[in-house]
Design a protein around this motif. Structure first.
Motif, mmCIF file in Angstrom:
data_model
loop_
_atom_site.group_PDB
_atom_site.id
_atom_site.type_symbol
_atom_site.label_atom_id
_atom_site.label_comp_id
_atom_site.label_asym_id
_atom_site.label_seq_id
_atom_site.Cartn_x
_atom_site.Cartn_y
_atom_site.Cartn_z
ATOM 1 N N SER A 186 0.448 -1.254 0.183
ATOM 2 C CA SER A 186 -0.061 -0.121 -0.468
ATOM 3 C C SER A 186 0.857 1.424 0.282
ATOM 4 C CB SER A 186 -1.157 -0.157 1.218
ATOM 5 O OG SER A 186 -1.620 -1.089 1.319
ATOM 6 N N GLU B 167 0.674 4.002 -2.914
ATOM 7 C CA GLU B 167 0.238 5.633 -2.396
ATOM 8 C C GLU B 167 0.804 6.327 -3.536
ATOM 9 O OE1 GLU B 167 0.525 7.561 1.339
ATOM 10 O OE2 GLU B 167 -0.451 5.350 1.656
ATOM 11 N N SER C 159 -6.838 -1.566 -1.277
ATOM 12 C CA SER C 159 -7.877 -0.428 -1.657
ATOM 13 C C SER C 159 -8.282 -0.802 -2.922
ATOM 14 C CB SER C 159 -7.757 0.973 -1.614
ATOM 15 O OG SER C 159 -7.083 1.101 -2.625
ATOM 16 N N GLN C 160 -9.371 -0.177 -3.891
ATOM 17 C CA GLN C 160 -9.177 -0.447 -4.875
ATOM 18 C C GLN C 160 -8.643 0.216 -5.971
ATOM 19 O OE1 GLN C 160 -13.117 0.506 -6.246
ATOM 20 N NE2 GLN C 160 -13.117 -1.258 -7.922
ATOM 21 N N ASP C 161 -8.022 1.282 -5.301
ATOM 22 C CA ASP C 161 -7.440 2.491 -6.467
ATOM 23 C C ASP C 161 -5.826 1.785 -6.002
ATOM 24 O OD1 ASP C 161 -8.844 4.588 -7.337
ATOM 25 O OD2 ASP C 161 -8.210 5.919 -4.613
ATOM 26 N N SER C 162 -5.463 0.826 -4.733
ATOM 27 C CA SER C 162 -4.048 0.374 -4.653
ATOM 28 C C SER C 162 -3.832 -0.911 -5.960
ATOM 29 C CB SER C 162 -3.460 -0.582 -3.564
ATOM 30 O OG SER C 162 -3.721 1.232 -2.243
ATOM 31 N N GLN C 163 -5.414 -1.608 -5.606
ATOM 32 C CA GLN C 163 -5.470 -2.328 -6.917
ATOM 33 C C GLN C 163 -4.685 -2.048 -8.843
ATOM 34 O OE1 GLN C 163 -8.973 -4.443 -6.397
ATOM 35 N NE2 GLN C 163 -8.494 -5.649 -4.493
#
Lengths: 156, 403
Positions: A59, A63, A102-106
């Motif tokens: 993560s 980021e 999180s979806q953003d990280s995926q």
């Protein structure tokens, strides 16, 4: 048939041509700042990995991913950091690590997987590791995540 | 009620629009002509061909009250069709009127305004032509919305107040414009989008979350909320006050068309071949399910439980056999000749439109797509997405292991 005309760059005759820079917001940091932050993230990732916190490390690394044409050094360093994490994760843990993101990280991870696979000689990582992560990530995040990787012009 | 499926053609349907009473239908079968169908019982029969365009028709809209059809085409023209008695036979036939669009690229999308005194034509010329009727000269004239559009406009949708227009474009933005025409419109009452609205006022500009083209736009029934579907497999809902923007990223292929069925629900469809239902309010939106309960469709019986799900197609099997068994045979092997996909629509859905109202809710929607089918769905029959049927290809890919 003569097809040379297809190679003519007609855009140079158009004074109102759509520029690449109009298609996305520029990365907010300059090259030095971005590299600094990438280095900080790298050490944060190392300490998280030392504690065995793989999802946490991933993560952190994913980021605020640097993108765009001006932050090459930061992009390379971030990719290396992420590849280190991917390489050192046991294949049995991959699914649970991805599910913790999180979806953003995926979506960001999917970008790095494709970037990794695009590296000449695949960098210093074996192809089966990237393909293994890609398979698990596609199972969890769906093909939608691949579509977003393809459409997003904020290239990592 | 299961969805009603009408197999209109073997070629893709690029656009469809019903008349007010829903017993006639205008479609374009991926050609230069529009075809008017009439319904008798459960059959649609072609009654008239509207031939005037000399390139492929991209969009059709049938004005319910004034009974006029407008068609837009890649030939950079639009025609307004009106029924008039034929000089020889006296029978009613559709007569075209050319609209002077003044665009130098294809027209991509066309929609009548709610009062049917204007229509908007989206185009590849980075412009939207707002067309209104000039009674003095007896023709349709157009005025261009240009700024700040940077690329092809792919879709438009009118606000119920007849003035505001939403547009989705390939420069990854959805915008809300004022399309106020002094000669036609009365001064509009202030809305959440703004109060002073001269022509080409940009009332809002919103970007897709991951850089996808904006394929479809739609105002909610009240006009206070805007939704748009993007090519990055996401759908966005905008409340202009804050503005509060909700991006819903889905796990399947991109959506290309959407329609609101109530102030809190949207039906959207696209490359995943099934209409999806979204629900929410200002606090948040989510995907609630699919209208395509694949258990009820006949296709479901064949290979529904196969590990590769929808990917159980002959193309897929050919590759799999070549990969795992080293077999090379054209068109798949053995009993795997079944090329049906497990949804009602057999290919991308390109258009979803409101079909029937119950009070102020849309009770039924109609869809057409690349498979040449017209399907009418009950918009309240939403079934949850299951791993194998719904959850799109993610679930289906689940069983596909790369060895």
């Amino acid at each position: 048939m003569d097809t040379a005309f297809r190679k003519i760059d007609i855009d140079i005759y158009d004074e109102d041509v759509l520029q690449e820079s109009e298609l996305y917001e520029p990365f907010p940091q300059d090259a030095a700042q971005a590299l600094d932050e990438a280095k900080q993230r790298q050490s944060a990732v190392r300490s998280a990995l030392a504690k065995g916190d793989v999802p946490g490390a991933l993560s952190i690394a994913l980021e605020n991913a640097p993108y765009g044409p001006n932050v090459e050094d930061a992009k390379v360093l971030t990719l290396q950091t992420i590849l280190t994490i991917l390489n050192s994760t046991k294949s049995t843990e991959v699914s649970s690590v991805i599910k913790a993101l999180s979806q953003d990280s995926q979506d960001a991870l999917m970008k790095y997987l494709y970037k990794g696979m695009a590296m000449p000689g695949w960098g210093d990582i074996s192809g089966s590791v990237l393909l293994g992560w890609h398979e698990k990530l596609t199972e969890i995040a769906g093909v939608g995540s691949i579509v977003r990787t393809m459409t997003d012009r904020r290239r990592v | 009620m299961p969805p009603s499926v009408f197999d209109l053609s073997q070629v893709p349907i690029t656009a469809h629009s019903f008349n007010a009473t829903r017993d006639q239908l205008a479609v374009s079968l991926n050609s230069n002509d529009a075809v008017v169908y009439a319904r008798t019982g459960n059959e649609w029969t072609a009654t008239e061909t509207l031939a005037e365009h000399d390139k492929i028709i991209t969009s059709i809209d049938w004005a319910p009250n004034s009974n006029r059809i407008v068609t837009a085409s890649q030939d950079r023209n639009a025609y307004v069709w009106q029924q008039a008695p034929d000089a020889l036979t006296g029978a009613l036939v559709w007569k075209p009127t050319l609209v002077v669009l003044r665009i130098n690229r294809a027209a991509t999308h066309v929609r009548w305004s709610p009062k049917e005194d204007k229509f908007a034509v989206a185009s590849g010329a980075r412009a939207i032509a707002i067309c209104s009727f000039d009674t003095e000269n007896n023709w349709w004239v157009s005025k261009h919305l240009k700024k700040p559009i940077r690329s092809t406009v792919l879709s438009v949708d009118w606000h119920p107040n007849n003035v505001l227009l939403a547009a989705g474009s390939a420069d990854m933005k959805a915008r809300v414009f004022s399309a106020y025409i002094k000669e036609v419109d009365e001064r509009p009452a202030p809305t959440v989008w703004g109060s002073k609205l001269p022509f080409n006022t940009v009332c809002g500009e919103y970007t897709s979350p991951n850089g996808g083209w904006v394929h479809a736009v739609g105002f909610s029934p009240s006009g206070d909320v805007l939704a748009f579907a993007n090519h990055d497999s996401s759908i966005s809902v905008v409340y202009p006050g804050g503005p509060i923007i909700h991006h819903i990223r889905i796990s399947t292929l991109p959506l290309v068309t959407l329609t609101w069925t109530a102030e809190d629900t949207i039906i959207a469809a696209g490359h995943d071949c099934q209409p999806l239902a979204f629900s929410g309010n200002e606090g948040g939106w989510q995907l609630i399910g699919t209208l395509d309960d694949s258990k009820s469709s006949s296709a479901a019986k064949s290979g529904f439980n196969s590990p590769v799900g929808r990917l159980n197609s002959s193309a897929f099997n050919t590759f799999r056999d070549a990969d795992t068994r080293g077999q090379m045979s054209p068109g798949g092997t053995g009993g795997s000749q079944d090329t049906k996909v497990l949804t009602v629509h057999q290919n991308t859905i390109t258009s979803v439109r409101a079909y029937e109202w119950q009070g102020d809710r849309v009770a039924k929607v109609s869809t057409t797509g690349v498979d040449g089918n017209l399907v009418i769905w009950d918009s309240d029959e939403v079934s949850a997405l299951t791993t194998s049927a719904g959850n799109g290809l993610a679930g289906r890919l689940g069983g596909m292991h790369i060895r």
